[in-house]
Design an enzyme around this catalytic site. Sequence first.
Site, mmCIF file in Angstrom:
data_model
loop_
_atom_site.group_PDB
_atom_site.id
_atom_site.type_symbol
_atom_site.label_atom_id
_atom_site.label_comp_id
_atom_site.label_asym_id
_atom_site.label_seq_id
_atom_site.Cartn_x
_atom_site.Cartn_y
_atom_site.Cartn_z
ATOM 1 N N MET A 30 44.404 48.008 35.261
ATOM 2 C CA MET A 30 43.970 47.273 34.074
ATOM 3 C C MET A 30 42.444 47.184 34.040
ATOM 4 O O MET A 30 41.869 46.335 33.355
ATOM 5 C CB MET A 30 44.600 45.878 34.028
ATOM 6 C CG MET A 30 46.091 45.907 33.815
ATOM 7 S SD MET A 30 46.772 44.395 33.111
ATOM 8 C CE MET A 30 46.337 43.199 34.364
ATOM 9 N N HIS A 34 37.562 47.837 41.488
ATOM 10 C CA HIS A 34 36.841 47.520 42.720
ATOM 11 C C HIS A 34 37.249 48.536 43.780
ATOM 12 O O HIS A 34 37.985 49.497 43.500
ATOM 13 C CB HIS A 34 37.118 46.081 43.165
ATOM 14 C CG HIS A 34 38.575 45.736 43.237
ATOM 15 N ND1 HIS A 34 39.420 46.248 44.186
ATOM 16 C CD2 HIS A 34 39.349 44.935 42.443
ATOM 17 C CE1 HIS A 34 40.640 45.764 44.008
ATOM 18 N NE2 HIS A 34 40.634 44.981 42.957
ATOM 19 N N HIS A 37 40.970 49.518 44.097
ATOM 20 C CA HIS A 37 41.458 50.519 43.150
ATOM 21 C C HIS A 37 41.008 51.913 43.565
ATOM 22 O O HIS A 37 41.789 52.874 43.521
ATOM 23 C CB HIS A 37 40.916 50.243 41.743
ATOM 24 C CG HIS A 37 41.401 48.981 41.119
ATOM 25 N ND1 HIS A 37 40.580 47.907 40.885
ATOM 26 C CD2 HIS A 37 42.627 48.614 40.674
ATOM 27 C CE1 HIS A 37 41.275 46.939 40.322
ATOM 28 N NE2 HIS A 37 42.518 47.337 40.183
ATOM 29 N N GLN A 148 49.258 47.281 47.997
ATOM 30 C CA GLN A 148 50.143 46.332 48.678
ATOM 31 C C GLN A 148 49.883 44.897 48.230
ATOM 32 O O GLN A 148 50.770 44.048 48.319
ATOM 33 C CB GLN A 148 49.950 46.439 50.190
ATOM 34 C CG GLN A 148 50.840 45.484 50.998
ATOM 35 C CD GLN A 148 50.412 45.406 52.447
ATOM 36 O OE1 GLN A 148 50.067 46.425 53.047
ATOM 37 N NE2 GLN A 148 50.415 44.205 53.012
#
EC number: 6.3.2.1
Length: 278
Positions: A30, A34, A37, A148
């Site tokens: 979305m 950071h 990602h 995770q």
Amino acid sequence: MEIFYTKDSLQKHLKILKQKGQTIGLVPTMGALHKGHLSLLEISKQQTDISVCTIFVNPTQFTNADDLKNYPRPIKTDIAKLKTADCDVLFMPGIEEMYAANEQWHIELGDLEHLLEGKFRPGHYQGVTQIVYKLFTLVEPDKAFFGQKDYQQFLVINKMVEIFRLPIKLVMCPILREPDGLAMSSRNIHLSAEEHQNALILSRALWYIKDSFNGETLKDLLNKGRDMITAQNGVELEYFEVADAETLRPTNEQTAHIVALTAAKVGSTRLIDNMILR
């Protein structure tokens, strides 16, 4: 990096790549990217030929209108980060591109929809599965990569893949943390310096559980972990649980796979974290 804004243009591009026999990895996000990602993208690049990142702030998974409105959208910065990380394809559709008017969606997710996150965010996982199904059927990736940190989300998406028998391998990627232990999250930018320090109690409580796991009973560990968090000023605990890692139902010491999960509000920012114990 190729950037696409419509489903049709993306599919045409991917069709050419697939005809060449190239494998596709998908990293749905979305935005407000950071290092967490980007670590998903790095793993995708290691395991597939072409990595597709999507940025779409999905309205159907927000249970709070203000949360949707305030969700960070640093698009230019995100694009720059993806280019630096050598992302192959970026898909950034508008809402009208992904949703038809009055569109309906519901799948039976069982207990996973109502436990933990589902209890505090009713309807959230219907919205998550709705958009991820759209992305899966659009991109048709060989593998899809998720963090995770959103542990329950991974289980929910895996359930959806089973329901629709989608030929996609899901890959759970490790949590990335700040040097002080705070799990990386797009929401962390909303924390003041003091709130950031207060939020560290979440990872500390999880580490306490992990370090003490074989020496104390689960009941005692849970009580201690909850006490640690509730004693921290500025932190409002929503849940702190130890659960079966495959079902998220309550567990005991004999369960083969166990995970500890927590959620709390730090100031006005809601944070989640987890740690696999066994």
